[in-house]
Design a protein around this motif. Sequence first.
Motif, short mmCIF file in Angstrom:
data_model
loop_
_atom_site.label_atom_id
_atom_site.label_comp_id
_atom_site.label_asym_id
_atom_site.label_seq_id
_atom_site.Cartn_x
_atom_site.Cartn_y
_atom_site.Cartn_z
N THR A 8 -15.22 4.48 -1.85
CA THR A 8 -14.50 5.86 -1.71
C THR A 8 -15.33 6.76 -2.39
OG1 THR A 8 -13.14 5.41 -3.51
CG2 THR A 8 -12.44 4.32 -1.77
N PHE A 46 0.80 -1.30 -0.10
CA PHE A 46 0.09 0.06 -0.09
C PHE A 46 0.97 1.32 0.00
CE2 PHE A 46 -1.93 3.42 2.58
CZ PHE A 46 -3.34 3.33 1.97
N TRP A 65 -2.84 -1.52 -6.95
CA TRP A 65 -4.15 -1.75 -7.79
C TRP A 65 -4.21 -3.41 -8.77
CZ3 TRP A 65 -5.34 2.11 -5.54
CH2 TRP A 65 -6.79 2.78 -5.57
C1 HEM Z 1 -7.05 4.11 1.86
C2 HEM Z 1 -5.53 8.49 1.59
C3 HEM Z 1 -7.37 8.81 -2.97
C4 HEM Z 1 -9.06 4.37 -2.85
C5 HEM Z 1 -6.30 5.12 2.11
C6 HEM Z 1 -5.89 5.36 3.38
C7 HEM Z 1 -5.08 6.79 3.03
C8 HEM Z 1 -5.54 7.41 1.94
C9 HEM Z 1 -4.42 7.35 4.04
C10 HEM Z 1 -5.47 4.22 4.44
C11 HEM Z 1 -6.61 4.51 5.49
C12 HEM Z 1 -6.28 3.33 6.38
O1 HEM Z 1 -5.22 3.62 7.38
O2 HEM Z 1 -6.97 2.61 6.53
C13 HEM Z 1 -5.52 8.99 0.27
C14 HEM Z 1 -5.40 10.34 -0.27
C15 HEM Z 1 -5.97 10.33 -1.44
C16 HEM Z 1 -6.56 9.30 -1.84
C17 HEM Z 1 -4.79 11.47 0.54
C18 HEM Z 1 -6.08 11.88 -2.20
C19 HEM Z 1 -7.13 12.27 -2.38
C20 HEM Z 1 -7.59 7.66 -3.22
C21 HEM Z 1 -8.31 7.35 -4.80
C22 HEM Z 1 -8.84 6.01 -4.38
C23 HEM Z 1 -8.56 5.63 -3.24
C24 HEM Z 1 -8.42 8.34 -5.74
C25 HEM Z 1 -9.59 5.42 -5.53
C26 HEM Z 1 -9.50 5.23 -6.77
C27 HEM Z 1 -8.64 4.08 -1.39
C28 HEM Z 1 -9.07 2.53 -0.90
C29 HEM Z 1 -8.34 2.45 0.52
C30 HEM Z 1 -7.91 3.69 0.64
C31 HEM Z 1 -9.66 1.69 -1.62
C32 HEM Z 1 -8.41 1.31 1.29
C33 HEM Z 1 -7.33 0.62 1.10
C34 HEM Z 1 -7.29 -0.79 1.84
O3 HEM Z 1 -7.60 -0.72 3.04
O4 HEM Z 1 -7.00 -1.98 1.52
N1 HEM Z 1 -6.36 6.20 1.31
N2 HEM Z 1 -6.37 8.39 -0.93
N3 HEM Z 1 -7.64 6.55 -2.70
N4 HEM Z 1 -7.85 4.55 -0.61
FE1 HEM Z 1 -7.04 6.57 -0.67
#
Ligand code: HEM
Length: 178
Positions: free
Chosen positions: A139, A104, A164
């Motif tokens: 999301t 991740f 991904w």
């Molecule tokens: C998880 C930040 C954009 C999909 C996370 C987490 C962070 C994060 C900090 C971790 C949460 C945790 O600790 O459980 C960001 C930031 C973004 C962004 C700053 C900028 C806007 C996106 C986009 C997508 C996305 C555009 C989809 C196309 C996901 C998914 C997870 C995730 C699916 C969960 C992953 C998992 O638990 O396996 N994101 N994200 N994120 N984000 Fe993002």
Amino acid sequence: MSFVAGSAGEWRVERMITVRGEGLPAAPRLQRIEGSTFVAPPEAAWVLSGVRSNERYVELEERRRLIAVQEDLGRASSAQAALIPLRKSKAWWALAQDERRAIFEARSRHIKIGLDYLPAVARRLYHSRDLGGPFDFLTWFEFAEGDAGAFDELVGRLRETEEWAYVEREVEVRLSRA
Ligand code: HEM
């Protein structure tokens, strides 16, 4: 939280892109409904439900950086939004926690990439895997019309990452305020 696609709602569906796996039926509007006790209208095209949960991967220093720049949902300037439901593969869920974190962030730089688009993009993550829904995550993103290009770039960069490779279903629903 539930997302109800149908004939009513504060968000107009501009387009739906099936990125991977099975798509979702078309609908003209989308409604976000807080709380878990509502009954879906029978005429809904689809309903996806999720819950907010604890963080799984964020480390202290990353959290500090995020909190310093991120903005909340509901900004007056956020005329556009995106709902992206995703499901990850069995292989992902079979990994140990430290292996998932390594993919991740250490290798895919999810947070580092995401930070490049803050505060323009406001975001919220809902979990639905344990609710037994068709997706693991819902999301939600809000941004100004002028930042739509940046949002496209962001999702493009994330989709090239190793993380991904574990996404087996993804639908991008693009919206504008009705
Ligand atoms: C998880 C930040 C954009 C999909 C996370 C987490 C962070 C994060 C900090 C971790 C949460 C945790 O600790 O459980 C960001 C930031 C973004 C962004 C700053 C900028 C806007 C996106 C986009 C997508 C996305 C555009 C989809 C196309 C996901 C998914 C997870 C995730 C699916 C969960 C992953 C998992 O638990 O396996 N994101 N994200 N994120 N984000 Fe993002």
